[in-house]
Design a protein around this motif. Sequence first.
Motif, PDB file in Angstrom:
ATOM      1  N   TRP A  66     133.865  18.185  34.293  1.00  0.00           N
ATOM      2  CA  TRP A  66     132.856  17.461  35.353  1.00  0.00           C
ATOM      3  C   TRP A  66     133.821  16.545  35.850  1.00  0.00           C
ATOM      4  O   TRP A  66     133.925  16.115  37.091  1.00  0.00           O
ATOM      5  N   ARG A  67     134.455  15.739  34.965  1.00  0.00           N
ATOM      6  CA  ARG A  67     135.246  14.574  35.359  1.00  0.00           C
ATOM      7  C   ARG A  67     136.495  14.803  36.527  1.00  0.00           C
ATOM      8  O   ARG A  67     136.604  14.073  37.501  1.00  0.00           O
ATOM      9  N   THR A  68     137.057  16.021  36.289  1.00  0.00           N
ATOM     10  CA  THR A  68     138.196  16.553  37.151  1.00  0.00           C
ATOM     11  C   THR A  68     137.540  16.759  38.369  1.00  0.00           C
ATOM     12  O   THR A  68     138.203  16.469  39.466  1.00  0.00           O
ATOM     13  N   ALA A  69     136.588  17.503  38.387  1.00  0.00           N
ATOM     14  CA  ALA A  69     135.889  17.831  39.853  1.00  0.00           C
ATOM     15  C   ALA A  69     135.537  16.454  40.540  1.00  0.00           C
ATOM     16  O   ALA A  69     135.495  16.378  41.676  1.00  0.00           O
ATOM     17  N   MET A  70     134.922  15.507  39.638  1.00  0.00           N
ATOM     18  CA  MET A  70     134.392  14.113  40.428  1.00  0.00           C
ATOM     19  C   MET A  70     135.743  13.530  41.188  1.00  0.00           C
ATOM     20  O   MET A  70     135.609  13.084  42.279  1.00  0.00           O
ATOM     21  N   PHE A  71     136.864  13.820  40.436  1.00  0.00           N
ATOM     22  CA  PHE A  71     138.075  13.019  40.959  1.00  0.00           C
ATOM     23  C   PHE A  71     138.250  13.900  42.375  1.00  0.00           C
ATOM     24  O   PHE A  71     138.854  13.382  43.286  1.00  0.00           O
ATOM     25  N   ARG A  72     138.299  15.157  42.181  1.00  0.00           N
ATOM     26  CA  ARG A  72     138.627  16.028  43.391  1.00  0.00           C
ATOM     27  C   ARG A  72     137.691  15.997  44.405  1.00  0.00           C
ATOM     28  O   ARG A  72     138.263  15.653  45.649  1.00  0.00           O
ATOM     29  N   LEU A  73     136.419  15.840  44.052  1.00  0.00           N
ATOM     30  CA  LEU A  73     135.549  15.605  45.376  1.00  0.00           C
ATOM     31  C   LEU A  73     135.448  14.283  45.888  1.00  0.00           C
ATOM     32  O   LEU A  73     135.482  14.379  47.155  1.00  0.00           O
ATOM     33  N   SER A  74     135.659  13.201  45.295  1.00  0.00           N
ATOM     34  CA  SER A  74     135.954  11.904  45.736  1.00  0.00           C
ATOM     35  C   SER A  74     137.092  11.684  46.761  1.00  0.00           C
ATOM     36  O   SER A  74     137.141  10.882  47.357  1.00  0.00           O
ATOM     37  N   LYS A  75     137.909  12.617  46.526  1.00  0.00           N
ATOM     38  CA  LYS A  75     139.370  12.638  47.504  1.00  0.00           C
ATOM     39  C   LYS A  75     139.017  13.197  48.790  1.00  0.00           C
ATOM     40  O   LYS A  75     139.841  13.097  49.746  1.00  0.00           O
ATOM     41  N   CYS A  76     138.093  14.206  48.731  1.00  0.00           N
ATOM     42  CA  CYS A  76     137.332  14.693  50.000  1.00  0.00           C
ATOM     43  C   CYS A  76     137.109  13.632  51.127  1.00  0.00           C
ATOM     44  O   CYS A  76     136.388  12.605  50.669  1.00  0.00           O
ATOM     45  N   SER A  77     137.380  13.521  52.305  1.00  0.00           N
ATOM     46  CA  SER A  77     136.710  12.685  53.373  1.00  0.00           C
ATOM     47  C   SER A  77     135.385  12.830  53.570  1.00  0.00           C
ATOM     48  O   SER A  77     134.700  14.078  53.327  1.00  0.00           O
ATOM     49  N   LYS A  78     134.535  11.711  54.000  1.00  0.00           N
ATOM     50  CA  LYS A  78     133.304  11.974  54.220  1.00  0.00           C
ATOM     51  C   LYS A  78     132.267  12.555  53.378  1.00  0.00           C
ATOM     52  O   LYS A  78     131.585  13.490  53.586  1.00  0.00           O
ATOM     53  N   THR A  79     132.501  11.950  51.906  1.00  0.00           N
ATOM     54  CA  THR A  79     131.715  12.612  50.960  1.00  0.00           C
ATOM     55  C   THR A  79     130.943  11.429  50.292  1.00  0.00           C
ATOM     56  O   THR A  79     131.674  10.592  50.110  1.00  0.00           O
ATOM     57  N   TYR A  80     129.894  11.520  49.883  1.00  0.00           N
ATOM     58  CA  TYR A  80     129.095  10.397  49.195  1.00  0.00           C
ATOM     59  C   TYR A  80     128.352  11.093  48.011  1.00  0.00           C
ATOM     60  O   TYR A  80     128.420  12.290  47.881  1.00  0.00           O
ATOM     61  N   MET A  81     127.808  10.120  47.111  1.00  0.00           N
ATOM     62  CA  MET A  81     127.362  10.725  45.859  1.00  0.00           C
ATOM     63  C   MET A  81     126.011   9.866  45.671  1.00  0.00           C
ATOM     64  O   MET A  81     125.889   8.939  45.617  1.00  0.00           O
ATOM     65  N   LYS A  82     125.156  10.615  44.952  1.00  0.00           N
ATOM     66  CA  LYS A  82     123.530  10.122  44.946  1.00  0.00           C
ATOM     67  C   LYS A  82     123.573  10.067  43.427  1.00  0.00           C
ATOM     68  O   LYS A  82     123.713  10.930  42.711  1.00  0.00           O
ATOM     69  N   LEU A  83     123.375   8.979  43.038  1.00  0.00           N
ATOM     70  CA  LEU A  83     122.981   8.230  41.793  1.00  0.00           C
ATOM     71  C   LEU A  83     121.349   8.808  41.406  1.00  0.00           C
ATOM     72  O   LEU A  83     120.634   7.926  41.592  1.00  0.00           O
ATOM     73  N   SER A  84     121.235  10.012  40.900  1.00  0.00           N
ATOM     74  CA  SER A  84     119.921  10.527  40.961  1.00  0.00           C
ATOM     75  C   SER A  84     119.770  11.655  40.002  1.00  0.00           C
ATOM     76  O   SER A  84     120.860  12.257  39.661  1.00  0.00           O
ATOM     77  N   GLY A  85     118.923  12.289  39.700  1.00  0.00           N
ATOM     78  CA  GLY A  85     118.559  13.478  39.236  1.00  0.00           C
ATOM     79  C   GLY A  85     118.918  13.481  37.935  1.00  0.00           C
ATOM     80  O   GLY A  85     118.786  14.754  37.265  1.00  0.00           O
TER      81      GLY A  85
END
Length: 349
Positions: A237-256
Motif C-alpha cells: 500500500w505504501r509503495t502504491a501511495m508513493f507511485r500514485l502521488s507522483k502522477c500529475s493531477k491526482t488527489y486523495m480523499k481522507l475518507s472511507g
Amino acid sequence: MAEESADYPIIDSHIHLYPASEIETLAWCKPSNPLHSQHSLEEYAAATGSPPSLEGFIFLETDRKHDLVTGLEDGSGWEFPLMEVDWLKRIALGTPKDGEGHTSEQKKQCLAIVPWAPVPSGAEVLERYVKGVEKHAKDSFGKIRGFRYLVQDKPKGAMLQDGFIEGLKWLGKKGFVFDLGVDQHRGGKWQLEEAVEMIEKAHEGVDEEDKVTFIINHLCKPDLSVYNQTDPKFVAWRTAMFRLSKCSKTYMKLSGCFSEMPDKLKASSADDIFLALQPYLVVILATFGPFRIMFGSDWPVCTIGVDDAWKKWRQVVARFCDLASLSQAEQIMIWSGTAIKAYGIKELM
C-alpha cells in the motif's frame, strides 16, 4: 481533544444520498442491508449536527443498477443512473418532491455532483451518455464536475482496456474529473498496481491542461487491521501511495476508513482510532501533502457499526491536523480548499 482545526470551513467531499422511493434502483442495497432506508439531507443534517463550519458537500454516485453495453442505442440501460441525476437536480435546484427529505433552502449545500458514467465504453458512447445527463440535469448541469465508474469489483485488466483509457482521455479533454475507487483490502494489491498504470496510460501523450484529474477515494481501502509497517500488505500500500502521488493531477480523499477497520477499532475513541491510523496518515501526508488531500466522510456508509460516525471522523481528522503541526493554510486545504481546487467549485472561490 483539540478541535481548533475543525473550526475551519468544511466541505464534505464524499457523501451518498438517495430517497426511499428509489432504493430498489440501487444495485447493492438489499432489504437486509443496514442502509436500506432513506438517506437524504434530513438524515445527513442529523448525522452531522449541521455545524456552522460545514459549507456543503460533494455527491458521489450510489451504484445504481445499469447495463454497460457499448451499442445500447436507446440508452435504456442508463435509466437508473439518469434517475439519480434527476434526483440530484431536485436537491441542487431546491425543488423537492414530498417525502424526499430535503428543502429548497438546502440547495446551497450541494456544491458538486459526480454521477455514474459508462467510461469503459469509450469516447463516443460516453459523449452520448453525458448529453443525456445534461438533458436530465438541466440548470444543475454546471454542478456536475466529474464522473465515477467503480473499478474495485471489476476483473484484472478492466482499467487498462482501450475503451476505458479512451473514455478517461475524453473526460480530461472536456474538463471533467474521474473519481477512482479501488479496494486493496478485498481486491488485492494488483488493483493498486493497475491503477497506477491506468493513470499513466490516460495521461500519455496528452497536454497537461487536457489530462484528466483523478480523485482517489478512501486511501484505496487498505486493510486497517494491519498495524505492522513491515507487513507485506502495508508495504504494498505504501509503495502504491508513493507511485500514485507522483502522477500529475491526482488527489486523495481522507475518507472511507471506518469500513476497513476491525469492529473493535470502530468502537474505540477518536483518539485511539487516530493512533491506530497514524502509520497510514503519515504516508498520505508524506506522499500527497496537505494541498492534495481532502476531507470526506463517506456518509452514510461510514455509519455501519459506528456511533456518531460523521462527528467521530471529523475528530480523527482534526487530531491529525493538530498533531501534524500543519499551518493554517494547510489545514484549510484539507478541510475545504483541496476539494474546491480539484473539483473546480466556483461558488466558494
